[in-house]
Design an enzyme around this catalytic site. Structure first.
Site, PDB file in Angstrom:
ATOM      1  N   SER A 206      34.144  25.065  70.946  1.00  0.00           N
ATOM      2  CA  SER A 206      35.212  25.417  71.893  1.00  0.00           C
ATOM      3  C   SER A 206      35.989  26.668  71.497  1.00  0.00           C
ATOM      4  O   SER A 206      37.005  26.982  72.119  1.00  0.00           O
ATOM      5  CB  SER A 206      36.191  24.241  72.017  1.00  0.00           C
ATOM      6  OG  SER A 206      35.559  23.105  72.547  1.00  0.00           O
TER       7      SER A 206
ATOM      8  N   GLU B 272      36.917  53.843  11.576  1.00  0.00           N
ATOM      9  CA  GLU B 272      35.553  54.364  11.584  1.00  0.00           C
ATOM     10  C   GLU B 272      35.444  55.836  11.200  1.00  0.00           C
ATOM     11  O   GLU B 272      34.478  56.240  10.560  1.00  0.00           O
ATOM     12  CB  GLU B 272      34.935  54.171  12.980  1.00  0.00           C
ATOM     13  CG  GLU B 272      34.566  52.746  13.326  1.00  0.00           C
ATOM     14  CD  GLU B 272      33.301  52.286  12.625  1.00  0.00           C
ATOM     15  OE1 GLU B 272      32.637  53.121  11.972  1.00  0.00           O
ATOM     16  OE2 GLU B 272      32.978  51.099  12.700  1.00  0.00           O
TER      17      GLU B 272
END
Length: 708
Positions: free
Chosen positions: A351, A90
């Site tokens: 329980s 680029e």
């Protein structure tokens, strides 16, 4: 001649002065314009909010208000080979130009003219592309290009090259609503951009030039051609060996987008809600563990049955930090109300609270693990508990009673230690039970007659890996201590003392694993709520605590569901699935004596609370009560000499003699029929005193002795 030269010198000087003045005015004007019209850098920085794990790994991300995935990028988190490829393709002179590359502009113009007005390559630098990204223009035009060039100069004045590159990698488009290389890498390849392959790097370099035309999910051919052009450019520049180019060109292009990370959704939503101003929230969760348990939840969902969900919480019991939290089978699973976080839902615990009842009985020295107790029909002032299987086991030891989760023995013990006292111990662990209307705790709380969340249960069970002291759980969100902090447990009161906590854990470690489940060295307890609405299993090793809940979010009954058959197998599977190496249980605390039943004092060989009217005969007398010293009293005693104190007078009411005094878990004298007992402490400090009568009924107080 001399005069002519003098005039020329004067005119040249005047022209030079004018040129300097005009240049100064131009620079002044440019400076004023630059200050008056700065580039909108701040406006371009709205990022996606993200929730990360303890190591910074992404758990869940959220789109921006305009619907884009725009994740922040740190250059250290991007593959350096990709960055080199990007710059080479680029903007080769990125690190030397001032925002505009004249050579690139001339090259692009020459190619444009030589090819009959067709754009062959652009002349925009990375800085100019950043300018376009922060100020998008609908059409390309000469004024727009000039504006980009001016903005590029402005950007270069304000940011260094690394900041400019980082801004490009954050804002560049990669197709659809993806912006930034991190979002693109996650969406197209399912990975962070720190380790990209050569083929993946080339595709990510090519996409921003034409993000919609080259989207791999819509036009694979265009994406592949663009990637190969980037690779060919790298070959021509001599940056990548030809053999690597051939291999990368043959790599498959992804044919669809992957989903963004979506782990710990319930925790993430809550954490962001608690910290609305933070873009990034760090949780204590471990990403790997979270993913493994969520996968287990999804795999299990079809086997559970329609509308059933499950929840799991895994905590480091020694720090209180939550390592994984699964709120449902899936937060998008509407059929199972997956959006509801069932780790925080208050439900009947069945329980699962029984171990703490037994622990209190051991702490008060009114029972020993080898003490016998009757499991037979009993009536406690109209309350008639029955076992899960509707049968009775008869005379059993407390070890057997807890391991079989028998209901009547648990209620007998709870009547002896007192429901209020049990609740006070839960408060020490930072937990408040949700009591039935009226708020008065009764014996039913021992069998699930109150409400508690899975998260709170796991918090209570951390006491078994911390010598009886529970740690407040934290997930790292607002309102809790940070990732690097450790809780100070020294100032907290224990739920159970060390010896009682160890005894309970030792009993639970002896419970057999569910049928066909993997063998894992853990202690665990199960529970099933009234009406088969909730199935629970809580397990722990020497460090980690894992809780599992199964049920319907709407609390509808599920016939046949139970803790042992439904939740316990998931508990064992989850422990194995985490991959955590089991941590050995702690050894017995100093001073603890493990005795056979034949070696127990007579009063501890069989338990009888005396409060029930069925199953065991009730005593005509009232239970014993310590009237002095009162609970929590601080008593000052005179010193008789080094290490010796004057006796503490203990006054009793009720009960049936002879009475036995037990101090800090050990009998201290022969039984006495007198209701006044003199006890000589070993020294100053906290002490637990228990008096047991001839029928096995007991009363206890905790006091603190001061030496004067």
């Amino acid at each position: 001649m001399i005069r002519v030269r003098a005039r020329l010198v004067k005119r040249t000087a005047a022209a030079g002065a004018l040129l300097v003045l005009l240049s100064g005015l131009a620079l002044w004007g440019l400076e004023r314009a630059d200050r008056a019209y700065p580039p909108p850098l701040d406006a371009s920085r709205e990022m996606s909010r993200e929730v990360v794990d303890r190591d910074g790994q992404l758990l869940r991300a959220y789109t921006t208000e305009d619907g884009y995935w725009r994740l922040p990028v740190d250059l250290e988190g991007v593959d350096p080979d990709y960055i080199k490829m990007l710059i080479a393709y680029e903007d080769r002179r990125f690190f030397t130009h001032l925002g505009v590359d004249p050579l690139a502009m001339l090259r692009a113009a020459g190619q444009f003219l030589a090819n009959g007005g067709r754009i062959v390559s652009g002349g925009s630098t990375i800085t100019m592309q950043v300018a376009r990204l922060i100020e998008p223009r609908a059409k390309r035009s000469l004024p727009a290009k000039l504006r980009q060039m001016a903005r590029a100069f402005q950007i270069e004045r304000r940011l260094d090259k690394r900041e400019i590159l980082q801004l490009y990698l954050t804002l560049a488009p990669y197709g659809g609503n993806l912006e930034g290389v991190r979002a693109a890498s996650l969406a197209w390849f399912g990975r962070d951009p720190n380790k990209l392959s050569l083929s993946q790097s080339a595709l990510l370099v090519a996409l921003p030039q034409a993000p919609e035309a080259r989207r791999p999910d819509r036009n694979r051919d265009a994406a592949e051609k663009a990637r190969n052009r980037v690779l060919e450019r790298m070959r021509e520049a001599g940056l990548i060996p030809p053999s690597e180019i051939v291999r990368a060109s043959a790599a498959t292009i992804p044919d669809g987008r992957r989903a963004m990370p979506d782990l710990a959704a319930h925790l993430a939503d809550r954490a962001l809600g608690a910290q609305p101003d933070d873009r990034k929230v760090v949780l204590t969760v471990d990403r790997t563990l979270q993913a493994r348990l969520e996968n287990l939840a999804r795999e299990t969902a079809p086997r559970l049955g329609p509308k059933l969900s499950l929840a799991m919480v895994l905590a480091d019991g020694r720090s209180g930090k939550i390592l994984a939290s699964v709120g449902s089978t899936g937060h998008l699973d509407a059929a199972r109300a997956g959006a509801i976080d069932m780790t925080r839902a208050v439900r009947s615990p069945g329980s699962t609270l029984k171990p703490f009842i037994y622990g209190l009985a051991f702490e008060d020295a009114i029972a020993d693990p080898q003490t016998l107790i009757d499991d037979a029909p009993a009536d406690f002032a109209g309350y008639r508990p029955r076992n899960f299987d509707r049968g009775y086991a008869g005379e059993v030891s407390l070890v057997e009673a807890l391991q079989m989760s028998l209901n009547v023995p648990a209620v007998r013990l709870l009547e002896a230690v007192g429901p209020h006292r049990l609740l006070s111990r839960f408060r020490r662990g930072g937990i408040e039970l949700d009591l039935p209307p009226g708020g008065a705790p009764g014996l039913a709380i021992g069998l699930g007659g109150a409400g508690v969340s899975l998260r709170d249960l796991v918090q209570l069970y951390t006491s078994f890996v911390n010598d009886g002291t529970a740690l407040v759980l934290t997930d790292g969100a607002a309102g809790s201590f940070g990732l690097g902090d450790e809780p100070d447990i020294r100032s907290r009161q224990p739920v159970l003392d060390k010896q009682a906590s160890w005894r309970v854990g030792d009993i639970l470690a002896g419970v057999d694993a569910p049928q066909n489940s993997p063998r894992v060295a853990i202690a665990y307890k199960t529970g099933t709520s009234y009406g088969y609405r909730d199935a629970w299993a809580i397990g722990f090793d020497g460090r980690y605590v894992l809780g599992v809940w199964v049920g319907r979010a709407d609390a509808a009954p599920v016939p046949g569901m139970s803790g042992i058959a439904t939740a316990a197998p998931l508990l064992f599977d989850a422990f194995v699935r985490t991959g955590i190496k089991p941590v050995a249980f702690a050894s017995a605390p100093p001073g603890l004596v493990v005795r056979a039943r034949r070696d127990l004092p007579f009063a501890l060989r069989k338990f009888g609370s005396g409060g029930e009217t069925g199953g065991m005969s009730a005593s005509a007398s009232t239970p014993p009560r310590i009237v002095y010293p009162p609970q929590g009293a601080r008593v000052a005693l005179n010193a008789r000499g080094p290490g010796r104190l004057t006796p503490l007078v203990i006054k009793l009411q009720g009960g049936a003699g002879p009475y036995r005094l037990i101090a800090n878990g050990a009998p201290v004298q022969r039984p006495s029929r007198r209701k006044i007992i003199n006890w000589i402490p070993d020294g100053p400090g906290a002490s637990n005193l228990t008096v047991m009568d001839a029928e096995g009924r007991a009363a206890s107080v905790s006091v603190f002795i001061d030496a004067e």
